[in-house]
Motif scaffolding. Structure first.
Motif, PDB file in Angstrom:
ATOM      1  N   ARG A   1      53.387 -38.023  -8.228  1.00  0.00           N
ATOM      2  CA  ARG A   1      53.804 -36.696  -9.029  1.00  0.00           C
ATOM      3  C   ARG A   1      55.412 -36.539  -9.276  1.00  0.00           C
ATOM      4  N   GLY A   2      56.056 -37.526  -8.971  1.00  0.00           N
ATOM      5  CA  GLY A   2      57.521 -37.482  -9.108  1.00  0.00           C
ATOM      6  C   GLY A   2      58.273 -37.181  -7.871  1.00  0.00           C
ATOM      7  N   ILE A   3      57.689 -36.721  -6.677  1.00  0.00           N
ATOM      8  CA  ILE A   3      58.372 -36.062  -5.869  1.00  0.00           C
ATOM      9  C   ILE A   3      59.329 -37.002  -5.107  1.00  0.00           C
ATOM     10  N   GLY A   4      58.873 -38.002  -4.827  1.00  0.00           N
ATOM     11  CA  GLY A   4      59.800 -39.037  -4.322  1.00  0.00           C
ATOM     12  C   GLY A   4      60.996 -39.494  -5.072  1.00  0.00           C
ATOM     13  N   ARG A   5      60.717 -39.586  -6.271  1.00  0.00           N
ATOM     14  CA  ARG A   5      61.603 -39.616  -7.376  1.00  0.00           C
ATOM     15  C   ARG A   5      62.858 -38.679  -7.276  1.00  0.00           C
ATOM     16  N   LEU A   6      62.439 -37.558  -7.474  1.00  0.00           N
ATOM     17  CA  LEU A   6      63.381 -36.344  -7.278  1.00  0.00           C
ATOM     18  C   LEU A   6      64.030 -36.315  -6.030  1.00  0.00           C
ATOM     19  N   LEU A   7      63.524 -36.825  -4.764  1.00  0.00           N
ATOM     20  CA  LEU A   7      64.153 -36.949  -3.455  1.00  0.00           C
ATOM     21  C   LEU A   7      65.148 -37.734  -3.711  1.00  0.00           C
ATOM     22  N   VAL A   8      65.028 -38.894  -4.119  1.00  0.00           N
ATOM     23  CA  VAL A   8      66.071 -39.979  -4.306  1.00  0.00           C
ATOM     24  C   VAL A   8      66.972 -39.662  -5.346  1.00  0.00           C
ATOM     25  N   LYS A   9      66.805 -38.940  -6.199  1.00  0.00           N
ATOM     26  CA  LYS A   9      67.848 -38.654  -7.116  1.00  0.00           C
ATOM     27  C   LYS A   9      68.591 -37.386  -6.337  1.00  0.00           C
ATOM     28  N   ALA A  10      68.116 -36.465  -5.779  1.00  0.00           N
ATOM     29  CA  ALA A  10      68.916 -35.455  -5.039  1.00  0.00           C
ATOM     30  C   ALA A  10      69.748 -35.948  -3.847  1.00  0.00           C
ATOM     31  N   VAL A  11      69.139 -36.967  -3.152  1.00  0.00           N
ATOM     32  CA  VAL A  11      69.827 -37.470  -1.999  1.00  0.00           C
ATOM     33  C   VAL A  11      71.227 -38.523  -2.676  1.00  0.00           C
ATOM     34  N   SER A  12      70.856 -39.135  -3.725  1.00  0.00           N
ATOM     35  CA  SER A  12      71.973 -39.710  -4.317  1.00  0.00           C
ATOM     36  C   SER A  12      73.197 -38.956  -4.645  1.00  0.00           C
ATOM     37  N   ARG A  13      72.843 -37.704  -5.014  1.00  0.00           N
ATOM     38  CA  ARG A  13      74.168 -36.865  -5.434  1.00  0.00           C
ATOM     39  C   ARG A  13      74.744 -36.479  -3.999  1.00  0.00           C
TER      40      ARG A  13
ATOM     41  N   ALA B   1      74.991 -38.464  -1.584  1.00  0.00           N
ATOM     42  CA  ALA B   1      75.688 -39.451  -0.982  1.00  0.00           C
ATOM     43  C   ALA B   1      76.960 -39.838  -1.942  1.00  0.00           C
ATOM     44  N   ARG B   2      76.891 -39.728  -3.128  1.00  0.00           N
ATOM     45  CA  ARG B   2      78.205 -39.656  -4.025  1.00  0.00           C
ATOM     46  C   ARG B   2      79.238 -38.557  -3.540  1.00  0.00           C
ATOM     47  N   LEU B   3      79.017 -37.288  -3.119  1.00  0.00           N
ATOM     48  CA  LEU B   3      79.641 -36.178  -2.615  1.00  0.00           C
ATOM     49  C   LEU B   3      80.351 -36.859  -1.383  1.00  0.00           C
ATOM     50  N   ALA B   4      79.597 -37.596  -0.563  1.00  0.00           N
ATOM     51  CA  ALA B   4      80.119 -38.022   0.668  1.00  0.00           C
ATOM     52  C   ALA B   4      80.812 -39.470   0.549  1.00  0.00           C
ATOM     53  N   GLY B   5      81.259 -39.855  -0.727  1.00  0.00           N
ATOM     54  CA  GLY B   5      81.989 -41.156  -0.788  1.00  0.00           C
ATOM     55  C   GLY B   5      81.167 -42.404  -0.875  1.00  0.00           C
ATOM     56  N   CYS B   6      79.870 -42.306  -0.928  1.00  0.00           N
ATOM     57  CA  CYS B   6      79.301 -43.412  -1.098  1.00  0.00           C
ATOM     58  C   CYS B   6      79.225 -43.937  -2.270  1.00  0.00           C
ATOM     59  N   ASP B   7      78.933 -45.655  -2.277  1.00  0.00           N
ATOM     60  CA  ASP B   7      78.899 -46.236  -3.459  1.00  0.00           C
ATOM     61  C   ASP B   7      77.460 -46.833  -3.879  1.00  0.00           C
ATOM     62  N   ARG B   8      76.795 -46.811  -2.914  1.00  0.00           N
ATOM     63  CA  ARG B   8      75.236 -47.333  -2.863  1.00  0.00           C
ATOM     64  C   ARG B   8      74.485 -46.659  -1.841  1.00  0.00           C
ATOM     65  N   LEU B   9      73.114 -46.671  -1.982  1.00  0.00           N
ATOM     66  CA  LEU B   9      71.795 -46.340  -1.303  1.00  0.00           C
ATOM     67  C   LEU B   9      71.423 -47.404  -0.504  1.00  0.00           C
TER      68      LEU B   9
END
Length: 154
Positions: free
Chosen positions: A93-105, A107-115
Motif C-alpha cells: 500500500r506504499g507504506i514502505g516507500r513512504l518510510l524510505v522517502k521520509a528517512v531519505s530526507r 539522511a540528507r539533513l544529516a549530511g549523507c549522500d547515500r542510503l
C-alpha cells in the motif's frame, strides 16, 4: 512529518515504545519489553540516528530506523537503514516507500549522500522492493544515492 489518506509518518519517541515493540514482535524481529524499547529508541536518537513510524488509526503499521555511518573511503557519511518493517496486512500500500522517502530526507539533513540497506536473510520480496525504490546491489548491500532536487548528486 507527513500524512496521506489517514496515514501519518512521524518520528518515533519513547512514548511509541509499546507499539514499536508489538510490531517488531509480530514480525518475528524479537520480543522486547516496552521499557527496554524506549531506551533503545532514545539511544538511537542520542547517537544521531532516527526512527520513523507509520501510523493509521492505531498502533504503528510500519517502522524505519536510520543510523548515520562514517566510512574512511567516502567523503560523506551514509544513512544505514538498520530496521525496515511493515505489518503484513499493511504491505503493498506504499507504506514502505513512504518510510524510505521520509528517512531519505532525514539522511540528507544529516549530511549523507547515500542510503544503505542490508539484504535481510528471511525477507522475501526485499530485493524487488529495493529495486523499485531506487536501490541497487553493491558490495553485499543495497545502495541508493541521495540526490538533490533537479537530479544532481549532493
Amino acid at each position: 512529518m507527513g500524512q496521506r489518506y489517514g496515514l501519518e509518518i512521524r518520528a518515533a519517541s519513547a512514548t511509541d515504545a509499546q507499539g514499536v515493540a508489538a510490531l517488531m514482535a509480530d514480525l518475528g524481529l524479537g520480543s522486547v519489553e516496552p521499557g527496554l524499547m524506549a531506551g533503545r529508541l532514545d539511544a538511537l536518537i542520542r547517537a544521531g540516528g532516527s526512527a520513523l513510524i507509520a501510523v493509521e488509526w492505531g498502533p504503528p503499521s510500519g517502522l524505519i530506523a536510520l543510523q548515520i555511518v562514517h566510512d574512511l573511503t567516502a567523503a560523506r557519511p551514509a544513512g544505514f537503514i538498520a530496521t525496515l518493517a511493515v505489518a503484513p496486512d499493511a504491505r503493498r500500500r506504499g507504506i514502505g516507500r513512504l518510510l524510505v522517502k521520509a528517512v531519505s530526507r532525514s539522511a540528507r539533513l544529516a549530511g549523507c549522500d547515500r542510503l544503505l540497506l542490508p539484504p535481510g536473510d528471511a525477507e522475501a520480496g526485499l530485493a524487488e522492493f529495493a529495486s523499485a525504490t531506487g536501490f541497487v546491489p553493491e558490495g553485499g548491500l543495497f545502495v541508493r544515492p541521495l540526490l538533490r532536487r533537479g537530479g544532481r548528486e549532493e
